[in-house]
Design an enzyme around this catalytic site. Structure first.
Site, PDB file in Angstrom:
ATOM      1  N   SER A  14      63.457  57.995  21.278  1.00 35.84           N
ATOM      2  CA  SER A  14      62.306  58.586  21.970  1.00 35.84           C
ATOM      3  C   SER A  14      62.106  57.937  23.348  1.00 35.84           C
ATOM      4  O   SER A  14      61.670  58.600  24.294  1.00 35.84           O
ATOM      5  CB  SER A  14      61.040  58.495  21.124  1.00 35.84           C
ATOM      6  N   ARG A  92      71.325  45.577  18.419  1.00 33.35           N
ATOM      7  CA  ARG A  92      72.323  44.519  18.330  1.00 33.35           C
ATOM      8  C   ARG A  92      71.957  43.399  19.289  1.00 33.35           C
ATOM      9  O   ARG A  92      71.500  43.668  20.409  1.00 33.35           O
ATOM     10  CB  ARG A  92      73.712  45.021  18.739  1.00 33.35           C
ATOM     11  N   ASN A 108      64.779  45.829  28.889  1.00 34.08           N
ATOM     12  CA  ASN A 108      64.554  46.143  27.477  1.00 34.08           C
ATOM     13  C   ASN A 108      63.092  46.518  27.298  1.00 34.08           C
ATOM     14  O   ASN A 108      62.230  46.036  28.032  1.00 34.08           O
ATOM     15  CB  ASN A 108      64.862  44.901  26.629  1.00 34.08           C
ATOM     16  N   HIS A 110      60.082  46.275  24.493  1.00 31.58           N
ATOM     17  CA  HIS A 110      59.735  45.603  23.235  1.00 31.58           C
ATOM     18  C   HIS A 110      58.340  46.069  22.817  1.00 31.58           C
ATOM     19  O   HIS A 110      57.415  46.097  23.644  1.00 31.58           O
ATOM     20  CB  HIS A 110      59.745  44.082  23.442  1.00 31.58           C
ATOM     21  N   ASP A 146      64.073  38.872  23.392  1.00 30.90           N
ATOM     22  CA  ASP A 146      62.715  39.294  23.755  1.00 30.90           C
ATOM     23  C   ASP A 146      62.040  38.297  24.694  1.00 30.90           C
ATOM     24  O   ASP A 146      60.858  37.946  24.539  1.00 30.90           O
ATOM     25  CB  ASP A 146      61.862  39.521  22.490  1.00 30.90           C
ATOM     26  N   GLU A 175      54.757  53.182  25.477  1.00 35.26           N
ATOM     27  CA  GLU A 175      56.158  52.853  25.789  1.00 35.26           C
ATOM     28  C   GLU A 175      56.769  53.938  26.676  1.00 35.26           C
ATOM     29  O   GLU A 175      57.507  53.654  27.618  1.00 35.26           O
ATOM     30  CB  GLU A 175      56.980  52.724  24.502  1.00 35.26           C
TER      31      GLU A 175
HETATM   32  C1  GRF Z   1      60.763  51.216  20.180  1.00 38.21           C
HETATM   33  O1  GRF Z   1      59.588  50.891  19.514  1.00 38.21           O
HETATM   34  C2  GRF Z   1      61.159  50.112  21.132  1.00 38.21           C
HETATM   35  O2  GRF Z   1      60.077  49.442  21.662  1.00 38.21           O
HETATM   36  C3  GRF Z   1      61.953  49.185  20.246  1.00 38.21           C
HETATM   37  O3  GRF Z   1      62.652  50.026  19.372  1.00 38.21           O
HETATM   38  C4  GRF Z   1      61.966  51.261  19.238  1.00 38.21           C
HETATM   39  C5  GRF Z   1      62.928  52.330  19.619  1.00 38.21           C
HETATM   40  O4  GRF Z   1      62.405  53.619  19.444  1.00 38.21           O
HETATM   41  N1  GRF Z   1      62.793  48.324  21.042  1.00 38.21           N
HETATM   42  P1  GRF Z   1      63.143  54.854  20.089  1.00 38.21           P
HETATM   43  O5  GRF Z   1      64.575  54.852  19.532  1.00 38.21           O
HETATM   44  O6  GRF Z   1      63.132  54.692  21.571  1.00 38.21           O
HETATM   45  O7  GRF Z   1      62.374  56.049  19.635  1.00 38.21           O
END
Ligand code: GRF
Length: 203
Positions: A14, A92, A108, A110, A146, A175
């Protein structure tokens, strides 16, 4: 020139979708040229294909070591002319050598307000800790998990009635705003790093 972006994924994608949508605007300073998944058949790959973006599956299980797997990804990213790497639900750990070679060019997302709640199960841990604010962080990737200079954060309230899923959904909405914004800042060359801080010009 738009910056060329490679996105590493392992799942539903997503956040990849949010980046694809942002990049669909020709005025956005970046374009996605390659999506790499370490897991075959994940929905993120379908999203990329639908958007006409090249995909590659590099199953980590087929490699004798983390270094060998990372080297294969590195080769593909460089062959595609990638300038910026986005980790979007990529599950990974990356070798220090790979991280170092993309230093200040890899980000990244998080699902927590770092430096709180590094690692997994962030929403459940936030509820158990009783925090009243939770959220997400986009940061430059450094060898420590992280960690790394923070580019963008967004906060949401934690409600007394929240479950792990309801809180995750509230954070996920943020996000999808925060990740394209962070990519824009980096692609526009507005980020400089001083120690552990990312300074953003004209923020
Ligand atoms: C998200 O919550 C992101 O913050 C974390 O993994 C999840 C990935 O979700 N690192 P998506 O595959 O982007 O829907």
């Amino acid at each position: 020139m738009r910056k060329k972006v490679g996105v590493l994924v392992s799942g539903r994608g997503s956040n990849l979708q949010a980046l694809l949508d942002a990049c669909a605007d020709p005025a956005f300073p970046a374009e996605i040229v390659l999506v790499i998944s370490n897991i075959p058949g994940v929905f993120a790959l379908e999203r990329a294909e639908k958007a006409g973006v090249a995909t590659l599956v590099i199953p980590h299980k087929g490699f004798p070591s983390r270094d060998a797997f990372d080297a294969e990804m590195d080769k593909a990213l460089r062959a595609a002319g990638v300038d910026i790497v986005c980790l979007a639900g990529f599950m990974r750990l990356l070798s220090a050598g790979f991280v170092e070679s993309w230093r200040d060019r890899m980000i990244n997302i998080h699902p927590a307000l770092l430096p709180s709640f590094k690692g997994l199960h962030t929403h459940q841990r936030a509820i158990e800790a009783g925090v009243k604010l939770h959220g997400c962080t986009v940061h430059l990737v450094t060898p420590e998990l992280d960690d790394g200079p923070i580019l963008v954060q967004a906060a949401v309230p934690v409600l007394a009635t929240d479950t792990e899923d309801s809180l995750a959904a509230r954070v996920l909405e943020q996000e999808h705003q925060a990740y394209p914004l962070a990519l824009r800042l980096l692609a526009e060359g507005r980020v400089t790093v001083e120690g552990n801080r990312a300074l953003i010009r004209d923020a």
